[in-house]
Design an enzyme around this catalytic site. Structure first.
Site, short mmCIF file in Angstrom:
data_model
loop_
_atom_site.label_atom_id
_atom_site.label_comp_id
_atom_site.label_asym_id
_atom_site.label_seq_id
_atom_site.Cartn_x
_atom_site.Cartn_y
_atom_site.Cartn_z
N HIS A 1 0.02 -0.99 -10.34
CA HIS A 1 -0.72 -1.95 -9.54
C HIS A 1 -0.92 -3.26 -10.31
O HIS A 1 -2.04 -3.77 -10.46
CB HIS A 1 -2.08 -1.38 -9.11
N ARG B 1 0.84 -1.19 0.00
CA ARG B 1 0.00 0.00 0.00
C ARG B 1 0.87 1.24 0.00
O ARG B 1 1.91 1.30 0.66
CB ARG B 1 -0.92 0.01 1.22
N GLU C 1 -2.58 7.06 -6.81
CA GLU C 1 -3.11 6.01 -7.70
C GLU C 1 -4.60 6.15 -8.00
O GLU C 1 -5.03 6.02 -9.14
CB GLU C 1 -2.85 4.63 -7.07
#
Length: 318
Positions: free
Chosen positions: A283, A231, A260
């Site tokens: 990601h 994260r 993001e």
């Protein structure tokens, strides 16, 4: 009336498993939207959604207020730090996730990013394309000490792979019992000690906390390579950028940024002068055929259970 399932995962159905077909065959209508979970985009869709297979964006109380028919949320992935579980529980909306489905995929991506940054591959590629065949020496992973923060499924798979390379591995996770058999082959320590002992630190902890901050980076000036496939909020990006400029961080390799899901490109780690020391992917850690299929099967099965009023296999407690 045909029940509607809102899907906001980018990779839903992109593997071999026909996840959309499985929902359609069960008699449900599928509606897709972006994974950033923008309220203005989702408002009309949430108003008609009976189920939600959610992507990586936030699921907030504001989202739930727009979804009077919602009977369940199936998080497409393992992390639920972006889901307001308390607000969901208050509305009687169960939440599920897909534990273990993408663990191997993320572990492999971690090693890919680590080795890419360690050997300076992106910068080397750019030099060759410009006609420059000069090089720089690097380190071998077998000669390094690697700290792993977070010893859950993914962290343990990363450790297996690191040990195959011959690296010395330190593990930090306050929630893992000291008697865990893992510590027979991995040195147990804490996050603070990693700052002065490690050549590489790789992050696999849940979000909601900052692990790598100005204080951690100032503890020692030993050059360190940081990897983050977990994260974005585990690191202070401003602090990492400053540390990269002074040489404390020799490289930062990550599968996520703080910007993001908010549609911005202003991360300090995207500065031009850091391009040779920062390696980023969008990601992609879970994006293998096997990982996508595993998440799809688990999310669809739990969503069908929720819509039928049955107990899902992978509930997340509030």
């Amino acid at each position: 009336m045909i029940a509607t399932v809102l899907v906001t995962s980018r990779s839903f159905g992109s593997g071999a498993f026909d996840a959309a077909g499985a929902l359609a065959d069960a008699g449900y209508r599928l509606v897709r939207a972006g994974s950033a979970h923008r309220l203005d985009e989702l408002a009309p869709l949430l108003a008609e959604a009976d189920g939600w297979i959610a992507g990586t964006g936030p699921v907030t109380a504001a989202h739930l207020e727009l979804a009077p028919r919602l009977r369940g949320i199936a998080r497409y992935g393992v992390g639920v730090d972006n889901v307001d579980l308390v607000a969901a529980a208050a509305r009687g909306i169960p939440v599920t996730n897909t534990p273990g489905a993408n663990s191997a995929a993320v572990a492999e991506h971690t090693l890919a990013l680590l080795l890419t940054a360690l050997r300076g591959i992106p910068a080397a590629d750019r030099r060759v394309r410009a006609g420059d065949w000069s090089g720089r020496s690097a380190r071998e992973l077998s000669a390094l000490t690697v700290g792993v923060v977070g010893l859950g499924r993914i962290g343990r798979l990363v450790i297996e792979r690191l040990r195959a390379f011959g690296a010395t591995v330190l593990g930090a996770d306050p929630w893992v019992d000291p008697s865990d058999p893992l510590f027979e082959s991995v040195q147990r320590t804490d996050v603070a000690e990693l700052a002065s002992r490690c050549d590489v630190v790789t992050l696999h902890a849940p979000g909601g906390q900052t692990v790598i901050d100005e204080r951690w980076l100032a503890t020692d000036e030993r050059p360190v390579l940081l990897v983050n496939t977990a994260r974005a909020d585990l690191v202070d990006e401003e602090a990492v950028a400053r540390a990269a400029r002074r040489g404390r961080v020799i490289a930062y390799a990550a599968d996520t940024l703080a910007t993001e899901n908010v549609g911005e490109t202003g991360s300090p780690l995207l500065a031009d002068d850091l391009a040779d020391r920062v390696v980023l992917t969008a990601h992609l850690g879970a994006q293998t055929r096997e990982g996508v299929d595993g998440m799809g099967r688990m999310a669809v099965a739990d969503m069908l259970a929720l819509l039928r009023g049955a107990a899902p296999a992978h509930p997340v407690p509030a």
